[in-house]
Design a protein around this motif. Structure first.
Motif, PDB file in Angstrom:
ATOM      1  N   VAL A 261      25.778  72.502  68.106  1.00 17.86           N
ATOM      2  CA  VAL A 261      24.616  71.636  68.257  1.00 17.86           C
ATOM      3  C   VAL A 261      23.600  71.930  67.163  1.00 17.86           C
ATOM      4  CG1 VAL A 261      24.928  71.336  70.722  1.00 17.86           C
ATOM      5  CG2 VAL A 261      23.625  73.270  69.916  1.00 17.86           C
ATOM      6  N   ASP A 262      22.754  70.947  66.879  1.00 16.22           N
ATOM      7  CA  ASP A 262      21.794  71.089  65.794  1.00 16.22           C
ATOM      8  C   ASP A 262      20.837  72.249  66.000  1.00 16.22           C
ATOM      9  OD1 ASP A 262      22.850  69.008  64.336  1.00 16.22           O
ATOM     10  OD2 ASP A 262      21.565  67.515  65.292  1.00 16.22           O
ATOM     11  N   ASP A 263      20.404  72.484  67.236  1.00 11.73           N
ATOM     12  CA  ASP A 263      19.432  73.542  67.459  1.00 11.73           C
ATOM     13  C   ASP A 263      20.092  74.859  67.869  1.00 11.73           C
ATOM     14  OD1 ASP A 263      20.259  72.878  69.983  1.00 11.73           O
ATOM     15  OD2 ASP A 263      18.265  72.508  70.783  1.00 11.73           O
ATOM     16  N   PHE A 264      21.423  74.885  67.886  1.00 10.50           N
ATOM     17  CA  PHE A 264      22.168  76.111  68.201  1.00 10.50           C
ATOM     18  C   PHE A 264      21.723  76.705  69.528  1.00 10.50           C
ATOM     19  CE2 PHE A 264      22.776  75.772  63.651  1.00 10.50           C
ATOM     20  CZ  PHE A 264      24.106  76.089  63.517  1.00 10.50           C
TER      21      PHE A 264
ATOM     22  N   LEU B 166      26.037  82.259  61.081  1.00 12.42           N
ATOM     23  CA  LEU B 166      26.429  80.851  61.216  1.00 12.42           C
ATOM     24  C   LEU B 166      25.211  79.937  61.117  1.00 12.42           C
ATOM     25  CD1 LEU B 166      29.028  81.205  64.100  1.00 12.42           C
ATOM     26  CD2 LEU B 166      29.525  80.714  61.684  1.00 12.42           C
ATOM     27  N   ARG B 167      24.117  80.331  61.735  1.00 14.17           N
ATOM     28  CA  ARG B 167      22.879  79.543  61.642  1.00 14.17           C
ATOM     29  C   ARG B 167      22.409  79.446  60.190  1.00 14.17           C
ATOM     30  NH1 ARG B 167      19.930  82.112  66.959  1.00 14.17           N
ATOM     31  NH2 ARG B 167      20.625  80.513  68.417  1.00 14.17           N
ATOM     32  N   LYS B 168      22.496  80.571  59.482  1.00 16.87           N
ATOM     33  CA  LYS B 168      22.079  80.591  58.087  1.00 16.87           C
ATOM     34  C   LYS B 168      22.982  79.691  57.243  1.00 16.87           C
ATOM     35  CE  LYS B 168      21.139  83.733  54.276  1.00 16.87           C
ATOM     36  NZ  LYS B 168      21.165  85.127  53.809  1.00 16.87           N
ATOM     37  N   ALA B 169      24.285  79.753  57.495  1.00 21.63           N
ATOM     38  CA  ALA B 169      25.224  78.890  56.767  1.00 21.63           C
ATOM     39  C   ALA B 169      24.884  77.421  57.005  1.00 21.63           C
ATOM     40  CB  ALA B 169      26.656  79.188  57.197  1.00 21.63           C
ATOM     41  N   HIS B 170      24.587  77.075  58.251  1.00 19.35           N
ATOM     42  CA  HIS B 170      24.249  75.688  58.581  1.00 19.35           C
ATOM     43  C   HIS B 170      22.937  75.273  57.915  1.00 19.35           C
ATOM     44  CE1 HIS B 170      22.718  72.428  61.246  1.00 19.35           C
ATOM     45  NE2 HIS B 170      23.951  71.997  61.018  1.00 19.35           N
ATOM     46  N   LYS B 171      21.964  76.152  57.956  1.00 18.89           N
ATOM     47  CA  LYS B 171      20.655  75.843  57.353  1.00 18.89           C
ATOM     48  C   LYS B 171      20.782  75.638  55.840  1.00 18.89           C
ATOM     49  CE  LYS B 171      16.008  77.647  56.738  1.00 18.89           C
ATOM     50  NZ  LYS B 171      15.090  78.777  56.935  1.00 18.89           N
ATOM     51  N   ASN B 172      21.576  76.489  55.198  1.00 19.75           N
ATOM     52  CA  ASN B 172      21.687  76.440  53.738  1.00 19.75           C
ATOM     53  C   ASN B 172      22.707  75.433  53.225  1.00 19.75           C
ATOM     54  OD1 ASN B 172      19.747  78.448  53.508  1.00 19.75           O
ATOM     55  ND2 ASN B 172      21.257  80.092  53.456  1.00 19.75           N
ATOM     56  N   GLY B 173      23.753  75.159  54.020  1.00 16.89           N
ATOM     57  CA  GLY B 173      24.816  74.307  53.503  1.00 16.89           C
ATOM     58  C   GLY B 173      25.240  73.169  54.399  1.00 16.89           C
ATOM     59  N   GLY B 174      24.555  73.014  55.530  1.00 15.25           N
ATOM     60  CA  GLY B 174      24.861  71.904  56.428  1.00 15.25           C
ATOM     61  C   GLY B 174      26.163  72.087  57.194  1.00 15.25           C
ATOM     62  N   GLU B 175      26.653  70.955  57.701  1.00 15.17           N
ATOM     63  CA  GLU B 175      27.851  70.955  58.541  1.00 15.17           C
ATOM     64  C   GLU B 175      29.076  71.482  57.800  1.00 15.17           C
ATOM     65  OE1 GLU B 175      28.102  70.237  61.840  1.00 15.17           O
ATOM     66  OE2 GLU B 175      25.928  70.069  61.830  1.00 15.17           O
ATOM     67  N   THR B 176      29.168  71.177  56.511  1.00 18.75           N
ATOM     68  CA  THR B 176      30.320  71.624  55.734  1.00 18.75           C
ATOM     69  C   THR B 176      30.370  73.149  55.678  1.00 18.75           C
ATOM     70  OG1 THR B 176      30.251  69.621  54.400  1.00 18.75           O
ATOM     71  CG2 THR B 176      31.464  71.491  53.491  1.00 18.75           C
ATOM     72  N   ALA B 177      29.239  73.757  55.391  1.00 20.84           N
ATOM     73  CA  ALA B 177      29.186  75.222  55.314  1.00 20.84           C
ATOM     74  C   ALA B 177      29.430  75.849  56.682  1.00 20.84           C
ATOM     75  CB  ALA B 177      27.838  75.676  54.757  1.00 20.84           C
TER      76      ALA B 177
ATOM     77  N   SER C  27      31.220  74.548  59.166  1.00 29.87           N
ATOM     78  CA  SER C  27      32.649  74.390  59.467  1.00 29.87           C
ATOM     79  C   SER C  27      33.486  75.416  58.720  1.00 29.87           C
ATOM     80  CB  SER C  27      33.124  72.985  59.107  1.00 29.87           C
ATOM     81  OG  SER C  27      32.545  72.040  59.958  1.00 29.87           O
ATOM     82  N   LYS C  28      33.151  75.645  57.473  1.00 27.71           N
ATOM     83  CA  LYS C  28      33.876  76.643  56.676  1.00 27.71           C
ATOM     84  C   LYS C  28      33.695  78.033  57.269  1.00 27.71           C
ATOM     85  CE  LYS C  28      34.395  78.278  51.919  1.00 27.71           C
ATOM     86  NZ  LYS C  28      33.919  79.630  51.793  1.00 27.71           N
ATOM     87  N   ALA C  29      32.463  78.380  57.632  1.00 26.47           N
ATOM     88  CA  ALA C  29      32.184  79.700  58.203  1.00 26.47           C
ATOM     89  C   ALA C  29      32.894  79.882  59.540  1.00 26.47           C
ATOM     90  CB  ALA C  29      30.677  79.895  58.358  1.00 26.47           C
ATOM     91  N   LEU C  30      32.915  78.832  60.367  1.00 29.66           N
ATOM     92  CA  LEU C  30      33.624  78.915  61.645  1.00 29.66           C
ATOM     93  C   LEU C  30      35.129  79.055  61.441  1.00 29.66           C
ATOM     94  CD1 LEU C  30      31.764  76.367  63.921  1.00 29.66           C
ATOM     95  CD2 LEU C  30      32.065  78.812  64.353  1.00 29.66           C
TER      96      LEU C  30
END
Length: 87
Positions: free
Chosen positions: A2-5, A24-35, A37-40
């Motif tokens: 979810v957007d707000d984790f 994971l939150r940092k990856a999402h903040k810095n790189g969006g959904e793509t980052a 998904s990659k981190a997950l």
């Protein structure tokens, strides 16, 4: 995720899980959904148990149902599982 984790159930999370959630939150903040998904994907590959706990914290009902569905596919019951993993 979810957007707000929003964590729904943190009862099984360890300190290491929380550290990974922050990554994971940092990856999402810095790189969006793509980052994210990659981190997950990387987490699932390197530590599937931790990944499952983390995803289960965000989506506990969905995770429970997915586990039950997979158990049913192989003919396993909750009682079978309890016998395998004594508490």
């Amino acid at each position: 995720m979810v957007d707000d984790f929003e964590i729904i159930d943190s009862s099984r999370l360890t300190d290491a899980d929380w550290a990974k959630i922050n990554e994971l939150r940092k990856a999402h903040k810095n790189g969006g959904e793509t980052a994210l998904s990659k981190a997950l994907g990387e987490l699932m590959e390197s530590d599937p148990i931790r990944c499952s706990r983390i995803i289960g914290a965000f989506f506990p009902d969905m995770m429970r149902e997915a586990i039950k569905d997979q158990m049913a596919e192989v003919g396993m019951t909750e009682e079978d599982l309890r016998e395998m993993v004594p508490l």
